[in-house]
Design a protein around this motif. Sequence first.
Motif, PDB file in Angstrom:
ATOM      1  N   ARG A 146     -60.107  -1.734   1.106  1.00  0.00           N
ATOM      2  CA  ARG A 146     -59.355  -1.844  -0.154  1.00  0.00           C
ATOM      3  C   ARG A 146     -59.137  -3.296  -0.558  1.00  0.00           C
ATOM      4  NH1 ARG A 146     -53.328  -0.111   0.447  1.00  0.00           N
ATOM      5  NH2 ARG A 146     -53.243  -2.228   1.272  1.00  0.00           N
ATOM      6  N   ASP A 147     -58.708  -4.129   0.403  1.00  0.00           N
ATOM      7  CA  ASP A 147     -58.318  -5.503   0.064  1.00  0.00           C
ATOM      8  C   ASP A 147     -59.420  -6.526   0.346  1.00  0.00           C
ATOM      9  OD1 ASP A 147     -55.978  -4.248  -0.468  1.00  0.00           O
ATOM     10  OD2 ASP A 147     -54.880  -5.025   1.248  1.00  0.00           O
ATOM     11  N   GLN A 148     -60.540  -6.045   0.911  1.00  0.00           N
ATOM     12  CA  GLN A 148     -61.644  -6.952   1.250  1.00  0.00           C
ATOM     13  C   GLN A 148     -61.156  -8.133   2.093  1.00  0.00           C
ATOM     14  OE1 GLN A 148     -65.047  -6.287   0.050  1.00  0.00           O
ATOM     15  NE2 GLN A 148     -64.007  -4.335  -0.211  1.00  0.00           N
ATOM     16  N   VAL A 149     -60.407  -7.824   3.132  1.00  0.00           N
ATOM     17  CA  VAL A 149     -59.883  -8.879   4.007  1.00  0.00           C
ATOM     18  C   VAL A 149     -60.410  -8.650   5.427  1.00  0.00           C
ATOM     19  CG1 VAL A 149     -57.759  -9.380   2.719  1.00  0.00           C
ATOM     20  CG2 VAL A 149     -57.767  -7.519   4.383  1.00  0.00           C
ATOM     21  N   PRO A 150     -60.460  -9.706   6.251  1.00  0.00           N
ATOM     22  CA  PRO A 150     -60.951  -9.528   7.612  1.00  0.00           C
ATOM     23  C   PRO A 150     -60.007  -8.665   8.462  1.00  0.00           C
ATOM     24  CG  PRO A 150     -60.294 -11.813   7.223  1.00  0.00           C
ATOM     25  CD  PRO A 150     -60.144 -11.096   5.929  1.00  0.00           C
ATOM     26  N   GLU A 151     -60.585  -7.997   9.442  1.00  0.00           N
ATOM     27  CA  GLU A 151     -59.814  -7.078  10.291  1.00  0.00           C
ATOM     28  C   GLU A 151     -58.660  -7.788  10.995  1.00  0.00           C
ATOM     29  OE1 GLU A 151     -60.731  -4.357  14.135  1.00  0.00           O
ATOM     30  OE2 GLU A 151     -62.148  -4.146  12.490  1.00  0.00           O
ATOM     31  N   GLU A 152     -58.880  -9.057  11.424  1.00  0.00           N
ATOM     32  CA  GLU A 152     -57.810  -9.790  12.151  1.00  0.00           C
ATOM     33  C   GLU A 152     -56.567  -9.909  11.279  1.00  0.00           C
ATOM     34  OE1 GLU A 152     -61.193 -11.813  11.852  1.00  0.00           O
ATOM     35  OE2 GLU A 152     -61.323  -9.918  12.918  1.00  0.00           O
ATOM     36  N   GLN A 153     -56.798 -10.143   9.972  1.00  0.00           N
ATOM     37  CA  GLN A 153     -55.659 -10.311   9.058  1.00  0.00           C
ATOM     38  C   GLN A 153     -54.848  -9.010   8.977  1.00  0.00           C
ATOM     39  OE1 GLN A 153     -56.888 -12.168   5.389  1.00  0.00           O
ATOM     40  NE2 GLN A 153     -54.885 -11.857   4.475  1.00  0.00           N
ATOM     41  N   VAL A 154     -55.563  -7.896   8.929  1.00  0.00           N
ATOM     42  CA  VAL A 154     -54.881  -6.594   8.858  1.00  0.00           C
ATOM     43  C   VAL A 154     -54.091  -6.353  10.155  1.00  0.00           C
ATOM     44  CG1 VAL A 154     -55.169  -4.108   8.524  1.00  0.00           C
ATOM     45  CG2 VAL A 154     -56.719  -5.704   7.376  1.00  0.00           C
ATOM     46  N   ARG A 155     -54.710  -6.706  11.291  1.00  0.00           N
ATOM     47  CA  ARG A 155     -54.015  -6.527  12.572  1.00  0.00           C
ATOM     48  C   ARG A 155     -52.740  -7.374  12.626  1.00  0.00           C
ATOM     49  NH1 ARG A 155     -56.542  -3.529  16.267  1.00  0.00           N
ATOM     50  NH2 ARG A 155     -58.761  -3.108  15.984  1.00  0.00           N
ATOM     51  N   ALA A 156     -52.808  -8.579  12.054  1.00  0.00           N
ATOM     52  CA  ALA A 156     -51.629  -9.466  12.037  1.00  0.00           C
ATOM     53  C   ALA A 156     -50.508  -8.830  11.210  1.00  0.00           C
ATOM     54  CB  ALA A 156     -52.005 -10.827  11.468  1.00  0.00           C
ATOM     55  N   ILE A 157     -50.881  -8.211  10.083  1.00  0.00           N
ATOM     56  CA  ILE A 157     -49.870  -7.549   9.228  1.00  0.00           C
ATOM     57  C   ILE A 157     -49.255  -6.377   9.997  1.00  0.00           C
ATOM     58  CG2 ILE A 157     -49.512  -6.227   7.094  1.00  0.00           C
ATOM     59  CD1 ILE A 157     -51.828  -7.942   5.883  1.00  0.00           C
ATOM     60  N   ALA A 162     -42.950  -2.713  11.389  1.00  0.00           N
ATOM     61  CA  ALA A 162     -42.386  -1.877  12.454  1.00  0.00           C
ATOM     62  C   ALA A 162     -43.522  -1.087  13.099  1.00  0.00           C
ATOM     63  CB  ALA A 162     -41.357  -0.907  11.871  1.00  0.00           C
ATOM     64  N   SER A 163     -43.403  -0.818  14.376  1.00  0.00           N
ATOM     65  CA  SER A 163     -44.471  -0.074  15.043  1.00  0.00           C
ATOM     66  C   SER A 163     -44.461   1.372  14.537  1.00  0.00           C
ATOM     67  CB  SER A 163     -44.249  -0.084  16.542  1.00  0.00           C
ATOM     68  OG  SER A 163     -43.133   0.727  16.849  1.00  0.00           O
ATOM     69  N   ARG A 164     -45.604   2.012  14.719  1.00  0.00           N
ATOM     70  CA  ARG A 164     -45.738   3.409  14.299  1.00  0.00           C
ATOM     71  C   ARG A 164     -44.662   4.264  14.992  1.00  0.00           C
ATOM     72  NH1 ARG A 164     -51.233   6.702  15.529  1.00  0.00           N
ATOM     73  NH2 ARG A 164     -50.623   8.614  14.453  1.00  0.00           N
ATOM     74  N   GLU A 165     -44.438   4.016  16.288  1.00  0.00           N
ATOM     75  CA  GLU A 165     -43.441   4.794  17.054  1.00  0.00           C
ATOM     76  C   GLU A 165     -42.050   4.611  16.453  1.00  0.00           C
ATOM     77  OE1 GLU A 165     -46.968   4.197  19.090  1.00  0.00           O
ATOM     78  OE2 GLU A 165     -45.619   2.610  18.413  1.00  0.00           O
ATOM     79  N   GLU A 166     -41.757   3.358  16.101  1.00  0.00           N
ATOM     80  CA  GLU A 166     -40.425   3.039  15.545  1.00  0.00           C
ATOM     81  C   GLU A 166     -40.222   3.794  14.221  1.00  0.00           C
ATOM     82  OE1 GLU A 166     -36.745   0.918  15.164  1.00  0.00           O
ATOM     83  OE2 GLU A 166     -37.991   1.559  16.831  1.00  0.00           O
TER      84      GLU A 166
END
Length: 203
Positions: A146-157, A162-166
């Motif tokens: 969608r945002d045409q951004v690198p995977e590392e950037q998405v992982r940083a976001i 909040a974590s999925r569990e939270e």
Amino acid sequence: MKPWILGLTGGIGSGKSAAASHFGSLGVHLVDADQAARWVVEPGRPALTHIVDRFGEQILQGDGALDRAALRTRIFQAPEERQWLEQLLHPLIREEIRNVLDEARSPYAILVSPLLVESAAQRQMSQRVLVVDVPEQVQIERTVQRDQVPEEQVRAILQAQASREERLRHAHDVLVNDRDLAWLQREVERLHEFYLSLQGGQS
């Protein structure tokens, strides 16, 4: 009768905006916390004057609007500046959200916020929480596309949210959005029927 408030949240790429927009098409009054955050710093609003007083004119774009990228850079380098900004903006954002929710005429209204779980104030405004949930790998693939951004950037976001569990810990309802849009919309319609039957958001 005042509508009860449903908090709608989900991580980046979960499809919470698509879910919110379908609730909206069913006549549910929506307020978006991200939009409220943008409104409070528009030209002519007091918050922008305070920000310029603090950081100087270089924080503005040529048209007088806030240069978000420049502001982000400044506050990421200095935690105390970020704290100052949050203390200025959070009460204004809360007030803006309240004002928009007060205009709601539907049986229930929705506060859409990516930070619902992180923000105690926003969570307290909601009588019930719906989490749009997807496996992390799906979040990453969707956001990269969608945002045409690198995977590392998405992982940083993802790390910053909040974590999925939270999120799931705070959920009254969970919509697992790992299929197509038609399926998501059917799930929204099913939840909508259920929400119309609730008094004050409690089953």
